[in-house]
Scaffold this motif. Structure first.
Motif, PDB file in Angstrom:
ATOM      1  N   ALA A 260       0.819  -1.211   0.000  1.00 23.84           N
ATOM      2  CA  ALA A 260       0.000   0.000   0.000  1.00 23.84           C
ATOM      3  C   ALA A 260       0.854   1.264   0.000  1.00 23.84           C
ATOM      4  CB  ALA A 260      -0.938   0.001   1.211  1.00 23.84           C
ATOM      5  N   ASN A 261       2.138   1.128   0.425  1.00 26.69           N
ATOM      6  CA  ASN A 261       3.042   2.280   0.501  1.00 26.69           C
ATOM      7  C   ASN A 261       4.131   2.224  -0.572  1.00 26.69           C
ATOM      8  OD1 ASN A 261       3.505   4.736   1.967  1.00 26.69           O
ATOM      9  ND2 ASN A 261       5.367   3.828   2.827  1.00 26.69           N
ATOM     10  N   ASN A 262       3.876   1.453  -1.641  1.00 25.84           N
ATOM     11  CA  ASN A 262       4.841   1.340  -2.755  1.00 25.84           C
ATOM     12  C   ASN A 262       6.212   0.864  -2.277  1.00 25.84           C
ATOM     13  OD1 ASN A 262       2.972   2.323  -4.770  1.00 25.84           O
ATOM     14  ND2 ASN A 262       3.315   4.389  -3.947  1.00 25.84           N
ATOM     15  N   PHE A 263       6.204   0.029  -1.251  1.00 28.19           N
ATOM     16  CA  PHE A 263       7.413  -0.583  -0.691  1.00 28.19           C
ATOM     17  C   PHE A 263       8.434   0.469  -0.213  1.00 28.19           C
ATOM     18  CE2 PHE A 263       5.466  -4.105  -2.793  1.00 28.19           C
ATOM     19  CZ  PHE A 263       5.756  -5.187  -1.970  1.00 28.19           C
ATOM     20  N   GLU A 264       7.927   1.583   0.283  1.00 31.63           N
ATOM     21  CA  GLU A 264       8.771   2.614   0.869  1.00 31.63           C
ATOM     22  C   GLU A 264       8.816   2.430   2.385  1.00 31.63           C
ATOM     23  OE1 GLU A 264      10.611   4.884  -0.522  1.00 31.63           O
ATOM     24  OE2 GLU A 264      10.021   4.442  -2.591  1.00 31.63           O
ATOM     25  N   TRP A 265      10.029   2.513   2.939  1.00 37.00           N
ATOM     26  CA  TRP A 265      10.206   2.350   4.378  1.00 37.00           C
ATOM     27  C   TRP A 265      10.274   3.679   5.125  1.00 37.00           C
ATOM     28  CZ3 TRP A 265       9.743  -2.211   6.803  1.00 37.00           C
ATOM     29  CH2 TRP A 265       9.925  -3.382   6.065  1.00 37.00           C
ATOM     30  N   ASP A 266      10.632   4.751   4.450  1.00 36.96           N
ATOM     31  CA  ASP A 266      10.828   6.018   5.156  1.00 36.96           C
ATOM     32  C   ASP A 266      10.165   7.204   4.458  1.00 36.96           C
ATOM     33  OD1 ASP A 266      12.434   6.128   2.955  1.00 36.96           O
ATOM     34  OD2 ASP A 266      14.320   6.325   4.046  1.00 36.96           O
ATOM     35  N   SER A 267       9.277   6.938   3.531  1.00 39.97           N
ATOM     36  CA  SER A 267       8.535   8.005   2.865  1.00 39.97           C
ATOM     37  C   SER A 267       7.172   7.466   2.471  1.00 39.97           C
ATOM     38  CB  SER A 267       9.295   8.506   1.624  1.00 39.97           C
ATOM     39  OG  SER A 267       9.448   7.465   0.668  1.00 39.97           O
TER      40      SER A 267
END
Length: 474
Positions: A260-267
């Motif tokens: 759901a977060n486009n595989f972003e860990w810090d954005s």
């Protein structure tokens, strides 16, 4: 020859490493499960969760049947008895290899070591897979090969490691050749624990767990950071009961959130990142329970707090349990717990800190009571949460930090909706009066006076911690 999978706290066929390992050959597979209520009650697990475990076991039985895997479930008194039954079933069904997902708590590790020894005596082996946590506790260590004791550096190391190793879900197992074994009936399984009302709020089974996960990530997760602390809102995933029995894996939850977060860990979405942060807190507490087995024996993580003279005032403890403290938000949280077997996380902190920092009652009593009542009772998370609130744990709240339950109500239940629902005697009071009714309003509604003065109790706690630190230094 037959392979066996030994189910424990992993009641699912989806994303189950042990089941995949058991299914790699063309041999038939048989599933074993041992219900050990005496052992569970030694761990303070209550009827609400035990019943939910059995209901999820029945759903697992149906899912396994589609794969031609019979579920042989037996009633055992404790872990020792379960090992004896496992050995007997392996002999009976000519099982040469048992597959299981490892469990990291102390008694569970002792059980698994015993199972390994007993199966070796009959020429059988047991193969363990990593499942309770996304990353093994041995994979996240400091440069000095020590466990992390503070969350933020743990989180950084955890994310750095997962970015290197990657995160993927496992394939679905395929159907197995049929065996002659007969599955235990659903009626027999459910007869092992008396029905309780709380399960009407959580439909059992992996399909329901995934439905909730998908609904949460499609709707509420974006608002999670801003709304998660407001108990009157449906702003949390409420997946914890399914994680506690293993009807869904934490890996599946993490993957869905990352997707759901486009595989972003810090954005990206702050709501999603906040929920991911909570999943990593879960990993942190699980790792601590593995690295520090003395926690399972009731030890405080911070040994400097061992000398604190906690109270065991049973009259005060009973009023806290029953939601009769005179602080509306505390009482609302406790009544929610007692009624549905679950409590909003903000209120778990508020009620725990009230017991330990205002009534000054031993956190062990509160920890045990939560486990007895919670449908999502999980040792590591519960112990970590209580020690955080009591300022005895890893990366816990400082001892001088004490939630003011009235201010917490004003901030997180601003309209008083949650209090009105769970403390109905106050439902007719206005939005200001409901947080701290005056003596006349308490008398006319039958609501009790406050048990303690907030400021005085906070000062008492501060002095007790300071004195314990001074004694420890001598």
């Amino acid at each position: 020859m037959t392979n066996a999978i030994w189910f424990r706290s992993d009641l699912r066929i989806y994303d189950n490493p042990a089941l995949i390992a058991a299914s790699e050959s063309n041999d038939p597979v048989i599933a074993f499960y041992f219900f050990t209520p005496d052992q569970h009650r030694k761990h303070h697990t209550g009827s609400v969760k035990l019943r939910f475990m059995l209901e999820n076991l029945v759903e697992l039985k149906h899912d396994l049947a589609k794969l031609n895997i019979p579920l042989v479930a037996l009633l055992a008194s404790d872990y020792g008895s379960s090992v004896a039954l496992l050995k007997k079933l392996c002999q009976q069904h000519n099982v040469r290899q048992v597959f299981a997902n490892s469990e990291i708590e102390l008694n569970e590790q002792i059980r698994d070591h015993q199972a390994t020894r007993e199966l070796d005596k009959i020429g059988s082996t047991i193969c363990f897979s990593q499942d309770q946590t996304i990353l093994s506790p041995q994979d996240i260590l400091t440069g000095a090969s020590k466990p992390y004791r503070v969350f933020t550096p743990f989180k950084r190391a955890w994310i750095k490691t997962i970015q290197k190793t990657g995160l993927q879900s496992l394939p679905l197992p395929t159907a197995r050749p049929k065996t002659n074994a007969v599955s235990t009936s659903a009626e027999e399984i459910l007869s092992w624990e008396a029905p309780v009302d709380a399960n009407q709020y959580w439909k059992p089974g992996s399909q329901e767990a995934f439905r909730r996960l998908e609904e949460f990530t499609a709707t509420a997760i974006e608002r999670y950071r801003d709304e998660r602390d407001h108990p009157s809102l449906t702003a949390t995933s409420q997946l914890s009961p399914y994680l506690a029995v293993g009807a869904i894996s934490v890996r599946s939850c993490m993957l869905q959130a990352l997707l759901a977060n486009n595989f972003e860990w810090d954005s990206g979405s702050q709501g999603i990142l906040t929920w991911i942060n909570e999943l990593i807190w879960r990993e942190f507490y699980k790792h601590l329970s593995c690295h520090y087995p003395e926690l399972s024996k009731g030890a405080a993580f911070n040994q400097k707090t061992a000398l604190i003279p906690w109270s065991r005032d049973m009259e005060h403890f009973t009023r806290w349990k029953e939601g009769l403290t005179g602080f509306p938000l505390v009482d609302a949280g406790m009544r929610q717990l007692n009624t549905i077997g679950w409590m909003h996380n903000r209120l778990r902190m508020v009620t725990a800190m009230f017991l330990t920092k205002q009534l000054f009652i031993d956190w062990h009593l509160g920890e045990a009571y939560f486990m007895q009542k919670l449908i999502d009772g999980d040792y590591a998370a519960n112990n970590g949460g209580w020690q955080w609130s009591a300022s005895t744990g890893a990366d816990s709240a400082p001892y001088f930090r004490v939630f003011n339950p009235t201010r917490q109500a004003e901030r997180f239940d601003a309209k008083g909706d949650f209090i009105r629902h769970w403390v109905p005697e106050l439902s007719q009071l206005g939005p200001k009066q409901i947080f701290d009714p005056n003596p006349f309003e308490r008398q006319t509604t039958g609501y009790p006076a406050t048990m303690v003065d907030h400021r005085e109790s906070v000062e008492h706690v501060k002095q007790a911690f300071k004195m314990a630190q001074a004694m420890e230094a001598i």
